[in-house]
Design a protein around this motif. Structure first.
Motif, PDB file in Angstrom:
ATOM      1  N   LEU A   1       1.261   1.109 -11.033  1.00 54.19           N
ATOM      2  CA  LEU A   1       1.282   0.322  -9.687  1.00 54.19           C
ATOM      3  C   LEU A   1       0.912   1.084  -8.201  1.00 54.19           C
ATOM      4  O   LEU A   1       0.291   0.630  -7.574  1.00 54.19           O
ATOM      5  CB  LEU A   1       2.467  -0.631  -9.495  1.00 54.19           C
ATOM      6  CG  LEU A   1       2.420  -1.721 -10.402  1.00 54.19           C
ATOM      7  CD1 LEU A   1       3.514  -2.485 -10.252  1.00 54.19           C
ATOM      8  CD2 LEU A   1       1.075  -2.757 -10.298  1.00 54.19           C
TER       9      LEU A   1
ATOM     10  N   ILE B   1      -1.310  -0.011  -5.346  1.00 56.10           N
ATOM     11  CA  ILE B   1      -1.069  -0.280  -3.786  1.00 56.10           C
ATOM     12  C   ILE B   1      -1.561   0.465  -2.779  1.00 56.10           C
ATOM     13  O   ILE B   1      -1.918   0.062  -1.831  1.00 56.10           O
ATOM     14  CB  ILE B   1       0.647  -0.256  -3.894  1.00 56.10           C
ATOM     15  CG1 ILE B   1       1.091  -1.191  -4.706  1.00 56.10           C
ATOM     16  CG2 ILE B   1       1.246  -0.308  -2.527  1.00 56.10           C
ATOM     17  CD1 ILE B   1       2.914  -1.100  -5.139  1.00 56.10           C
TER      18      ILE B   1
ATOM     19  N   ALA C   1      -5.170  -0.414  -2.192  1.00 55.32           N
ATOM     20  CA  ALA C   1      -4.950  -1.723  -1.219  1.00 55.32           C
ATOM     21  C   ALA C   1      -4.762  -1.263   0.126  1.00 55.32           C
ATOM     22  O   ALA C   1      -5.536  -1.913   1.022  1.00 55.32           O
ATOM     23  CB  ALA C   1      -4.057  -2.720  -1.944  1.00 55.32           C
TER      24      ALA C   1
END
Length: 174
Positions: A46, A50, A53
């Motif tokens: 993840l 992240i 993003a």
């Protein structure tokens, strides 16, 4: 801001080497000591998502540029051009035996990725719906474009809200 963004993109583009190594070595986060190592691996996976993003948010702070539809002469999908590079990164990370070697290899790849400053391919962009294209303009300049648009025919699309990463790399924020 552009320098920071290029440093950040180069990091995001090469960070998966570390993630693959951590999973290969069955690393586990201390904060998840009472859980299975698979929870750590999910967090490892993840983290680059992240960070990617965040890179979209930071891109909004870059200088704005445009390419009008009449200046696009050629469009070439670039997604598959980078597959051998990323497969190479994964194979390298699988062959690394210890953390000092990982650090040295990562730093070398990171520095070369940053200094090349021609392409900032990050496969996680694909998860966010972005595609990678080489665009040749009317003035015969080939640029690297990161966009959510599905480009098929030169002249069909203009780009009014491009963010300039460097002289030859742009991200479409529309």
């Amino acid at each position: 801001m552009a320098l920071f963004y290029r440093l950040f993109l180069a990091f995001n583009s090469t960070f998966l080497i570390i993630i693959v190594y951590l999973i290969k070595e069955s690393y586990k986060l201390n904060i998840l000591a009472s859980f299975s190592r698979y929870y750590s691996w999910v967090l490892f996976l993840l983290l680059p998502v992240i960070l990617t993003a965040i890179s979209f948010w930071v891109a909004k702070l870059l200088a704005t540029d445009a390419i009008n539809d009449s200046s696009v002469r050629e469009i070439e999908l670039a997604n598959n051009s980078f597959l051998p590079t990323y497969l190479g990164y994964f194979f390298v990370s699988l062959g690394i035996e210890d953390v000092p070697t990982l650090v040295v290899v990562f730093l070398i790849i990171y520095v070369f990725t940053f200094l090349s400053q021609s392409l900032y391919f990050n496969p996680i962009f694909l998860l966010f719906g972005y595609q990678f294209y080489f665009i040749k303009t009317a003035s015969n300049i080939k640029v690297f474009l990161i966009t959510r648009k599905a480009l098929k025919k030169p002249g069909d699309d203009g780009f009014d809200n491009l963010k300039r990463i460097n002289d030859y790399t742009f991200i479409d924020m529309e």
